[in-house]
Design an enzyme around this catalytic site. Structure first.
Site, PDB file in Angstrom:
ATOM      1  N   CYS A  46      61.980  41.072  43.365  1.00 51.76           N
ATOM      2  CA  CYS A  46      61.428  40.597  42.094  1.00 51.76           C
ATOM      3  C   CYS A  46      61.704  41.631  41.011  1.00 51.76           C
ATOM      4  O   CYS A  46      61.647  42.825  41.256  1.00 51.76           O
ATOM      5  CB  CYS A  46      59.919  40.380  42.246  1.00 51.76           C
ATOM      6  SG  CYS A  46      59.162  39.679  40.775  1.00 51.76           S
ATOM      7  N   GLY A  55      58.948  36.961  44.784  1.00 59.45           N
ATOM      8  CA  GLY A  55      59.710  36.621  43.589  1.00 59.45           C
ATOM      9  C   GLY A  55      58.903  35.964  42.497  1.00 59.45           C
ATOM     10  O   GLY A  55      57.769  35.545  42.708  1.00 59.45           O
ATOM     11  N   ASN A  99      44.902  43.530  48.917  1.00 58.62           N
ATOM     12  CA  ASN A  99      45.200  43.795  50.328  1.00 58.62           C
ATOM     13  C   ASN A  99      46.008  45.101  50.395  1.00 58.62           C
ATOM     14  O   ASN A  99      47.177  45.114  50.045  1.00 58.62           O
ATOM     15  CB  ASN A  99      46.018  42.599  50.852  1.00 58.62           C
ATOM     16  CG  ASN A  99      46.063  42.550  52.352  1.00 58.62           C
ATOM     17  OD1 ASN A  99      45.299  43.222  53.027  1.00 58.62           O
ATOM     18  ND2 ASN A  99      46.980  41.750  52.884  1.00 58.62           N
ATOM     19  N   CYS A 139      55.376  44.600  39.380  1.00 57.67           N
ATOM     20  CA  CYS A 139      53.935  44.868  39.297  1.00 57.67           C
ATOM     21  C   CYS A 139      53.572  46.061  40.180  1.00 57.67           C
ATOM     22  O   CYS A 139      54.078  46.202  41.292  1.00 57.67           O
ATOM     23  CB  CYS A 139      53.152  43.637  39.726  1.00 57.67           C
ATOM     24  SG  CYS A 139      53.515  42.205  38.703  1.00 57.67           S
ATOM     25  N   GLU A 168      60.224  35.740  52.950  1.00 60.54           N
ATOM     26  CA  GLU A 168      59.060  35.315  53.726  1.00 60.54           C
ATOM     27  C   GLU A 168      58.512  33.980  53.236  1.00 60.54           C
ATOM     28  O   GLU A 168      58.636  33.635  52.066  1.00 60.54           O
ATOM     29  CB  GLU A 168      57.919  36.315  53.535  1.00 60.54           C
ATOM     30  CG  GLU A 168      58.237  37.688  54.013  1.00 60.54           C
ATOM     31  CD  GLU A 168      57.086  38.645  53.725  1.00 60.54           C
ATOM     32  OE1 GLU A 168      57.277  39.837  53.957  1.00 60.54           O
ATOM     33  OE2 GLU A 168      56.024  38.193  53.258  1.00 60.54           O
ATOM     34  N   SER A 202      49.018  34.518  37.200  1.00 58.20           N
ATOM     35  CA  SER A 202      48.532  35.775  37.780  1.00 58.20           C
ATOM     36  C   SER A 202      48.093  36.667  36.628  1.00 58.20           C
ATOM     37  O   SER A 202      48.913  37.343  36.018  1.00 58.20           O
ATOM     38  CB  SER A 202      49.651  36.447  38.579  1.00 58.20           C
ATOM     39  OG  SER A 202      49.892  35.721  39.755  1.00 58.20           O
ATOM     40  N   HIS A 242      45.040  38.983  36.414  1.00 59.67           N
ATOM     41  CA  HIS A 242      44.674  40.283  37.002  1.00 59.67           C
ATOM     42  C   HIS A 242      44.014  41.289  36.057  1.00 59.67           C
ATOM     43  O   HIS A 242      43.439  42.268  36.522  1.00 59.67           O
ATOM     44  CB  HIS A 242      45.877  40.969  37.679  1.00 59.67           C
ATOM     45  CG  HIS A 242      46.655  40.109  38.617  1.00 59.67           C
ATOM     46  ND1 HIS A 242      46.093  39.097  39.361  1.00 59.67           N
ATOM     47  CD2 HIS A 242      47.979  40.104  38.953  1.00 59.67           C
ATOM     48  CE1 HIS A 242      47.021  38.504  40.099  1.00 59.67           C
ATOM     49  NE2 HIS A 242      48.170  39.082  39.866  1.00 59.67           N
ATOM     50  N   CYS A 280      52.255  45.432  43.864  1.00 56.85           N
ATOM     51  CA  CYS A 280      52.928  44.432  44.703  1.00 56.85           C
ATOM     52  C   CYS A 280      54.039  45.064  45.541  1.00 56.85           C
ATOM     53  O   CYS A 280      54.917  45.751  45.013  1.00 56.85           O
ATOM     54  CB  CYS A 280      53.491  43.326  43.825  1.00 56.85           C
ATOM     55  SG  CYS A 280      54.477  42.138  44.740  1.00 56.85           S
ATOM     56  N   CYS A 320      52.230  38.910  49.790  1.00 57.18           N
ATOM     57  CA  CYS A 320      53.675  38.760  49.732  1.00 57.18           C
ATOM     58  C   CYS A 320      54.420  40.074  49.900  1.00 57.18           C
ATOM     59  O   CYS A 320      54.019  41.110  49.406  1.00 57.18           O
ATOM     60  CB  CYS A 320      54.087  38.055  48.446  1.00 57.18           C
ATOM     61  SG  CYS A 320      53.771  38.989  46.964  1.00 57.18           S
ATOM     62  N   CYS A 338      53.376  28.443  51.526  1.00 57.83           N
ATOM     63  CA  CYS A 338      53.624  29.403  50.444  1.00 57.83           C
ATOM     64  C   CYS A 338      55.080  29.848  50.557  1.00 57.83           C
ATOM     65  O   CYS A 338      55.477  30.384  51.590  1.00 57.83           O
ATOM     66  CB  CYS A 338      52.661  30.570  50.660  1.00 57.83           C
ATOM     67  SG  CYS A 338      52.911  31.914  49.526  1.00 57.83           S
TER      68      CYS A 338
HETATM   69  N1  SAH Z   1      55.509  36.280  41.120  1.00 59.95           N
HETATM   70  C1  SAH Z   1      54.511  35.269  41.094  1.00 59.95           C
HETATM   71  C2  SAH Z   1      54.321  34.581  42.420  1.00 59.95           C
HETATM   72  C3  SAH Z   1      54.369  35.437  43.630  1.00 59.95           C
HETATM   73  S1  SAH Z   1      53.128  36.688  43.804  1.00 59.95           S
HETATM   74  C4  SAH Z   1      53.197  35.821  40.603  1.00 59.95           C
HETATM   75  O1  SAH Z   1      53.047  37.023  40.483  1.00 59.95           O
HETATM   76  O2  SAH Z   1      52.341  34.996  40.307  1.00 59.95           O
HETATM   77  C5  SAH Z   1      51.786  35.733  44.417  1.00 59.95           C
HETATM   78  C6  SAH Z   1      50.431  36.434  44.404  1.00 59.95           C
HETATM   79  O3  SAH Z   1      50.371  37.501  45.369  1.00 59.95           O
HETATM   80  C7  SAH Z   1      50.103  37.056  43.051  1.00 59.95           C
HETATM   81  O4  SAH Z   1      48.945  36.471  42.493  1.00 59.95           O
HETATM   82  C8  SAH Z   1      49.879  38.491  43.409  1.00 59.95           C
HETATM   83  O5  SAH Z   1      48.883  39.012  42.641  1.00 59.95           O
HETATM   84  C9  SAH Z   1      49.510  38.469  44.876  1.00 59.95           C
HETATM   85  N2  SAH Z   1      49.654  39.782  45.489  1.00 59.95           N
HETATM   86  C10 SAH Z   1      50.638  40.678  45.318  1.00 59.95           C
HETATM   87  N3  SAH Z   1      50.374  41.815  46.003  1.00 59.95           N
HETATM   88  C11 SAH Z   1      49.177  41.634  46.606  1.00 59.95           C
HETATM   89  C12 SAH Z   1      48.340  42.456  47.451  1.00 59.95           C
HETATM   90  N4  SAH Z   1      48.711  43.676  47.810  1.00 59.95           N
HETATM   91  N5  SAH Z   1      47.160  41.935  47.881  1.00 59.95           N
HETATM   92  C13 SAH Z   1      46.791  40.689  47.537  1.00 59.95           C
HETATM   93  N6  SAH Z   1      47.523  39.860  46.752  1.00 59.95           N
HETATM   94  C14 SAH Z   1      48.702  40.337  46.290  1.00 59.95           C
HETATM   95 FE1  SF4 Z   2      56.889  39.864  41.213  1.00 60.47          FE
HETATM   96 FE2  SF4 Z   2      54.652  38.423  41.539  1.00 60.47          FE
HETATM   97 FE3  SF4 Z   2      55.024  40.710  42.905  1.00 60.47          FE
HETATM   98 FE4  SF4 Z   2      54.556  40.783  40.288  1.00 60.47          FE
HETATM   99  S1  SF4 Z   2      53.137  40.028  41.889  1.00 60.47           S
HETATM  100  S2  SF4 Z   2      56.141  41.952  41.361  1.00 60.47           S
HETATM  101  S3  SF4 Z   2      55.626  38.968  39.598  1.00 60.47           S
HETATM  102  S4  SF4 Z   2      56.219  38.853  43.093  1.00 60.47           S
END
Ligand code: SAH
Ligand code: SF4
Length: 364
Positions: free
Chosen positions: A121, A171, A302, A125, A88, A226, A228, A128, A345, A114
């Site tokens: 990945c 990723g 989200n 997390c 995406e 990131s 968190h 995610c 994402c 983006c």
């Molecule tokens: N892997 C890298 C970059 C991609 S993720 C990273 O983790 O930084 C990009 C962002 O999307 C991260 O900050 C992550 O916290 C956020 N993200 C992932 N799942 C999400 C969700 N369900 N709602 C809002 N943001 C989310």
């Molecule tokens: Fe990978 Fe970023 Fe998603 Fe964590 S938040 S699983 S590092 S894409």
């Protein structure tokens, strides 16, 4: 025979394969200014050169499977790679208001794209959706770069228009460091897209050793972490990578990272209801970032089907922000853009897999 992807090559590499040098310049202009999808379009190249190049290279590593537009104007793309996997990318449009010299108000669109760096990945997390499907493979530099050119072409974005890039799609960019740094350089090529590294932001879950390595390359790139969570116990629960690279190691790597004098390191903080939204966390965050030129971006979690986590209350996220800003730490709140199209994402891809006939989707 699998053809090579032309966009995988930097200008320097192309000059070793294609001569004379001015031909490389012409090809880059076709690919990155005119968004050519075939060598046949390159009418100022000799016919036999076009045939030879087409035999060896492809210009189309991506195919658009789906595009969804959100009420706020952001557009989310689902692309298919040549091996059938999907990724995406999102075009975000922010409206800047600027005043003309004559006092009139001018609206200007600011584009941010983006992009994804991997299929899936490895980091895993807990919150995610990308992580749920596991890791498939790294994207090549050309697959990374083409996400932007496909989007520019589809939206008829002028070659000279300023575009920012954030590596915040699917990723972990630092887990694909070689191809990502190559993509950063290809984006920056003045004969091509001309997007200087200070308009590109790499977002990472905090692979400290790779942050150090990227820093040593001194590319002039912006960094987003990131974070968190502010204590290791909670962070390990949300982001298992924290066992290998704890908060202290990340802060140390950030302190060593070369930051442009006019820029700040962005700390992303995904706010999850009753998990990390209390003031004691804000207090710790303030302490942790002491001495770093930082800005904090609070992101609403989200939710998606099957997740145990909940979207935070607005009053809690605002209280968190006020605590930080009142103490001099720059802090913004990000509503996940395009929330009605699941812009976080991995969410469109998941939807495509589970519901191929989504009637909100515009099929291409
Ligand atoms: N892997 C890298 C970059 C991609 S993720 C990273 O983790 O930084 C990009 C962002 O999307 C991260 O900050 C992550 O916290 C956020 N993200 C992932 N799942 C999400 C969700 N369900 N709602 C809002 N943001 C989310
Ligand atoms: Fe990978 Fe970023 Fe998603 Fe964590 S938040 S699983 S590092 S894409």
């Amino acid at each position: 025979m699998n053809k090579k992807i032309l966009q995988d090559y930097t200008g320097e590499e192309l000059s070793k394969i294609i001569t004379p040098a001015f031909r490389v310049k012409q090809i880059k202009s076709w690919v990155y200014h005119h968004h050519a999808l075939s060598f046949d379009e390159m009418q100022n190249l000799p016919k036999e050169m076009r045939v030879k190049l087409a035999d060896e290279f492809t210009l189309t590593p991506l195919k658009t499977l789906m595009m969804q537009e959100s009420k706020d104007g952001s557009r989310k793309y689902l692309f298919e790679l040549n091996d059938g996997h999907t990724i995406e990318a999102v075009l975000l449009m922010m409206r800047d208001e600027q005043y003309h010299e004559d006092g009139g108000l001018k609206h200007q669109k600011r584009y941010t794209v983006c992009i994804s760096s991997q299929v899936g990945c490895k980091v895993g997390c807990a919150f995610c959706l990308t992580a749920k499907g596991g890791f498939v493979r790294n994207l090549t530099a050309g697959e990374i770069v083409s996400q932007l050119t496909m989007i520019k072409k589809d939206n008829a974005i002028d070659a000279n228009r300023r575009v920012n890039i954030v590596y915040m799609g699917m990723g972990e960019p630092l887990d694909n460091l070689d191809n990502v740094t190559k993509a950063i350089k290809i984006f920056a090529d003045p004969d091509g897209l001309s997007i200087s590294p200070n308009r590109q932001t790499v977002s990472t879950s905090g692979l400290s050793s790779k942050i150090e390595k990227l820093g040593l390359m001194d590319l002039g790139i912006n960094l987003a972490i990131s974070l968190h969570a502010v204590d290791d116990e909670l962070r390990e629960r949300l982001m298992p990578i924290n066992k290998a690279y704890n908060i202290e190691s990340i802060i140390k790597a950030v302190k060593n990272f070369p930051i442009n004098a006019r820029k700040r390191v962005m700390f992303e903080y995904l706010v999850i209801k009753n998990i990390n939204d209390d003031i004691s966390a804000a207090k710790k965050l303030l302490k942790l970032l002491d001495g770093i030129k930082a800005k904090v971006n609070l992101i609403y979690f989200n939710p998606y089907g099957g997740t145990e986590f909940k979207r935070p209350e607005s009053q809690d996220i605002i209280r968190f922000q006020e605590y930080l800003t009142q103490r001099g730490l720059l802090c913004t709140i990000r509503e996940s853009k395009g929330i009605d199209i699941s812009a976080a994402c991995g969410q469109l891809r998941e939807q495509e897999v589970s519901n191929k006939d989504s009637n909100h989707a515009k099929l291409r």
